[in-house]
Design a protein around this motif. Structure first.
Motif, mmCIF file in Angstrom:
data_model
loop_
_atom_site.group_PDB
_atom_site.id
_atom_site.type_symbol
_atom_site.label_atom_id
_atom_site.label_comp_id
_atom_site.label_asym_id
_atom_site.label_seq_id
_atom_site.Cartn_x
_atom_site.Cartn_y
_atom_site.Cartn_z
ATOM 1 N N ARG A 161 0.823 -1.209 0.000
ATOM 2 C CA ARG A 161 0.000 0.000 0.000
ATOM 3 C C ARG A 161 0.864 1.268 0.000
ATOM 4 O O ARG A 161 0.365 2.350 -0.256
ATOM 5 C CB ARG A 161 -0.907 0.013 1.229
ATOM 6 C CG ARG A 161 -1.912 -1.085 1.290
ATOM 7 C CD ARG A 161 -3.239 -0.738 0.738
ATOM 8 N NE ARG A 161 -3.814 0.415 1.406
ATOM 9 C CZ ARG A 161 -4.689 1.190 0.814
ATOM 10 N NH1 ARG A 161 -5.102 0.949 -0.385
ATOM 11 N NH2 ARG A 161 -5.168 2.242 1.446
ATOM 12 N N TRP A 162 2.146 1.126 0.299
ATOM 13 C CA TRP A 162 3.015 2.288 0.429
ATOM 14 C C TRP A 162 3.917 2.501 -0.763
ATOM 15 O O TRP A 162 4.560 3.543 -0.853
ATOM 16 C CB TRP A 162 3.865 2.152 1.695
ATOM 17 C CG TRP A 162 3.040 2.358 2.917
ATOM 18 C CD1 TRP A 162 2.072 1.533 3.392
ATOM 19 C CD2 TRP A 162 3.078 3.466 3.793
ATOM 20 N NE1 TRP A 162 1.515 2.045 4.517
ATOM 21 C CE2 TRP A 162 2.119 3.246 4.793
ATOM 22 C CE3 TRP A 162 3.830 4.623 3.842
ATOM 23 C CZ2 TRP A 162 1.887 4.145 5.820
ATOM 24 C CZ3 TRP A 162 3.617 5.509 4.869
ATOM 25 C CH2 TRP A 162 2.648 5.273 5.841
ATOM 26 N N GLU A 163 3.993 1.549 -1.670
ATOM 27 C CA GLU A 163 4.924 1.663 -2.789
ATOM 28 C C GLU A 163 4.657 2.934 -3.594
ATOM 29 O O GLU A 163 3.561 3.140 -4.099
ATOM 30 C CB GLU A 163 4.823 0.436 -3.691
ATOM 31 C CG GLU A 163 5.410 -0.795 -3.054
ATOM 32 C CD GLU A 163 5.281 -2.019 -3.942
ATOM 33 O OE1 GLU A 163 4.999 -1.879 -5.133
ATOM 34 O OE2 GLU A 163 5.468 -3.118 -3.400
ATOM 35 N N GLY A 164 5.667 3.787 -3.661
ATOM 36 C CA GLY A 164 5.580 5.006 -4.454
ATOM 37 C C GLY A 164 4.719 6.108 -3.880
ATOM 38 O O GLY A 164 4.553 7.148 -4.499
ATOM 39 N N ARG A 165 4.184 5.947 -2.694
ATOM 40 C CA ARG A 165 3.270 6.943 -2.146
ATOM 41 C C ARG A 165 3.967 8.052 -1.379
ATOM 42 O O ARG A 165 3.495 9.180 -1.369
ATOM 43 C CB ARG A 165 2.252 6.271 -1.242
ATOM 44 C CG ARG A 165 1.287 5.393 -2.033
ATOM 45 C CD ARG A 165 0.331 4.695 -1.149
ATOM 46 N NE ARG A 165 -0.708 5.597 -0.691
ATOM 47 C CZ ARG A 165 -1.670 5.223 0.127
ATOM 48 N NH1 ARG A 165 -1.723 3.997 0.565
ATOM 49 N NH2 ARG A 165 -2.581 6.086 0.514
ATOM 50 N N LEU A 217 6.851 13.883 6.325
ATOM 51 C CA LEU A 217 6.041 13.552 7.491
ATOM 52 C C LEU A 217 4.584 13.935 7.256
ATOM 53 O O LEU A 217 3.675 13.158 7.534
ATOM 54 C CB LEU A 217 6.587 14.242 8.739
ATOM 55 C CG LEU A 217 5.764 14.057 10.011
ATOM 56 C CD1 LEU A 217 5.647 12.584 10.381
ATOM 57 C CD2 LEU A 217 6.365 14.862 11.146
ATOM 58 N N ILE A 218 4.346 15.104 6.726
ATOM 59 C CA ILE A 218 2.977 15.546 6.440
ATOM 60 C C ILE A 218 2.320 14.614 5.422
ATOM 61 O O ILE A 218 1.165 14.210 5.581
ATOM 62 C CB ILE A 218 2.970 17.012 5.961
ATOM 63 C CG1 ILE A 218 3.348 17.927 7.129
ATOM 64 C CG2 ILE A 218 1.613 17.391 5.376
ATOM 65 C CD1 ILE A 218 3.652 19.353 6.727
ATOM 66 N N ALA A 219 3.046 14.238 4.385
ATOM 67 C CA ALA A 219 2.505 13.319 3.381
ATOM 68 C C ALA A 219 2.214 11.952 3.989
ATOM 69 O O ALA A 219 1.205 11.321 3.669
ATOM 70 C CB ALA A 219 3.480 13.190 2.212
ATOM 71 N N THR A 220 3.072 11.496 4.888
ATOM 72 C CA THR A 220 2.864 10.206 5.545
ATOM 73 C C THR A 220 1.618 10.246 6.417
ATOM 74 O O THR A 220 0.792 9.334 6.383
ATOM 75 C CB THR A 220 4.091 9.826 6.393
ATOM 76 O OG1 THR A 220 5.225 9.742 5.534
ATOM 77 C CG2 THR A 220 3.887 8.508 7.114
ATOM 78 N N LEU A 221 1.469 11.300 7.200
ATOM 79 C CA LEU A 221 0.284 11.426 8.053
ATOM 80 C C LEU A 221 -0.992 11.504 7.219
ATOM 81 O O LEU A 221 -2.015 10.926 7.586
ATOM 82 C CB LEU A 221 0.420 12.650 8.961
ATOM 83 C CG LEU A 221 1.519 12.553 10.026
ATOM 84 C CD1 LEU A 221 1.663 13.877 10.768
ATOM 85 C CD2 LEU A 221 1.243 11.413 10.985
ATOM 86 N N ALA A 222 -0.930 12.182 6.090
ATOM 87 C CA ALA A 222 -2.089 12.249 5.199
ATOM 88 C C ALA A 222 -2.438 10.870 4.652
ATOM 89 O O ALA A 222 -3.615 10.512 4.539
ATOM 90 C CB ALA A 222 -1.820 13.228 4.061
ATOM 91 N N THR A 223 -1.429 10.075 4.333
ATOM 92 C CA THR A 223 -1.658 8.715 3.834
ATOM 93 C C THR A 223 -2.301 7.854 4.915
ATOM 94 O O THR A 223 -3.254 7.126 4.647
ATOM 95 C CB THR A 223 -0.330 8.091 3.376
ATOM 96 O OG1 THR A 223 0.151 8.830 2.262
ATOM 97 C CG2 THR A 223 -0.499 6.639 2.975
ATOM 98 N N ILE A 224 -1.795 7.934 6.133
ATOM 99 C CA ILE A 224 -2.363 7.162 7.239
ATOM 100 C C ILE A 224 -3.818 7.570 7.467
ATOM 101 O O ILE A 224 -4.694 6.719 7.641
ATOM 102 C CB ILE A 224 -1.521 7.345 8.517
ATOM 103 C CG1 ILE A 224 -0.157 6.684 8.341
ATOM 104 C CG2 ILE A 224 -2.242 6.788 9.748
ATOM 105 C CD1 ILE A 224 0.835 7.003 9.437
ATOM 106 N N ARG A 225 -4.091 8.858 7.424
ATOM 107 C CA ARG A 225 -5.464 9.341 7.619
ATOM 108 C C ARG A 225 -6.379 8.847 6.499
ATOM 109 O O ARG A 225 -7.499 8.408 6.752
ATOM 110 C CB ARG A 225 -5.474 10.860 7.686
ATOM 111 C CG ARG A 225 -6.830 11.417 7.973
ATOM 112 C CD ARG A 225 -6.796 12.907 8.109
ATOM 113 N NE ARG A 225 -8.081 13.370 8.565
ATOM 114 C CZ ARG A 225 -8.320 14.550 9.038
ATOM 115 N NH1 ARG A 225 -7.327 15.416 9.127
ATOM 116 N NH2 ARG A 225 -9.513 14.896 9.418
ATOM 117 N N GLN A 226 -5.912 8.925 5.262
ATOM 118 C CA GLN A 226 -6.706 8.466 4.129
ATOM 119 C C GLN A 226 -7.016 6.975 4.257
ATOM 120 O O GLN A 226 -8.153 6.549 4.040
ATOM 121 C CB GLN A 226 -5.973 8.725 2.817
ATOM 122 C CG GLN A 226 -6.712 8.226 1.601
ATOM 123 C CD GLN A 226 -5.907 8.414 0.330
ATOM 124 O OE1 GLN A 226 -4.829 9.020 0.327
ATOM 125 N NE2 GLN A 226 -6.418 7.909 -0.760
#
Length: 72
Positions: free
Chosen positions: A32-36, A55-64
């Motif tokens: 689910r994380w490849e290339g994200r 970090l902001i992009a990672t938190l957005a991915t976790i939230r999504q």
């Protein structure tokens, strides 16, 4: 993380952690994380700013992912 043309940054779970790797694979499957969460920022910025952006992009991915799981 720095070059003359861009600043790269990425942040993702450490699935190889000897104590928590298996749990992290369950919570955050690697596929689910490849290339994200791989940022290539141009023009280059500081390493700290690139890490913060990752970090902001990672938190957005976790939230999504959490919102998608709650909706299904």
């Amino acid at each position: 993380m720095q070059c003359s043309k861009s600043t790269d940054a990425w942040l993702f779970p450490d699935w190889n952690d000897p104590e928590r790797g298996e749990l992290l694979k369950q919570l955050y499957p690697p596929e689910r994380w490849e290339g994200r969460i791989d940022l290539d920022i141009r023009p280059p910025i500081s390493s700290a700013e690139a890490l913060l952006a990752a970090l902001i992009a990672t938190l957005a991915t976790i939230r999504q992912d959490a919102e998608e799981a709650a909706g299904s």
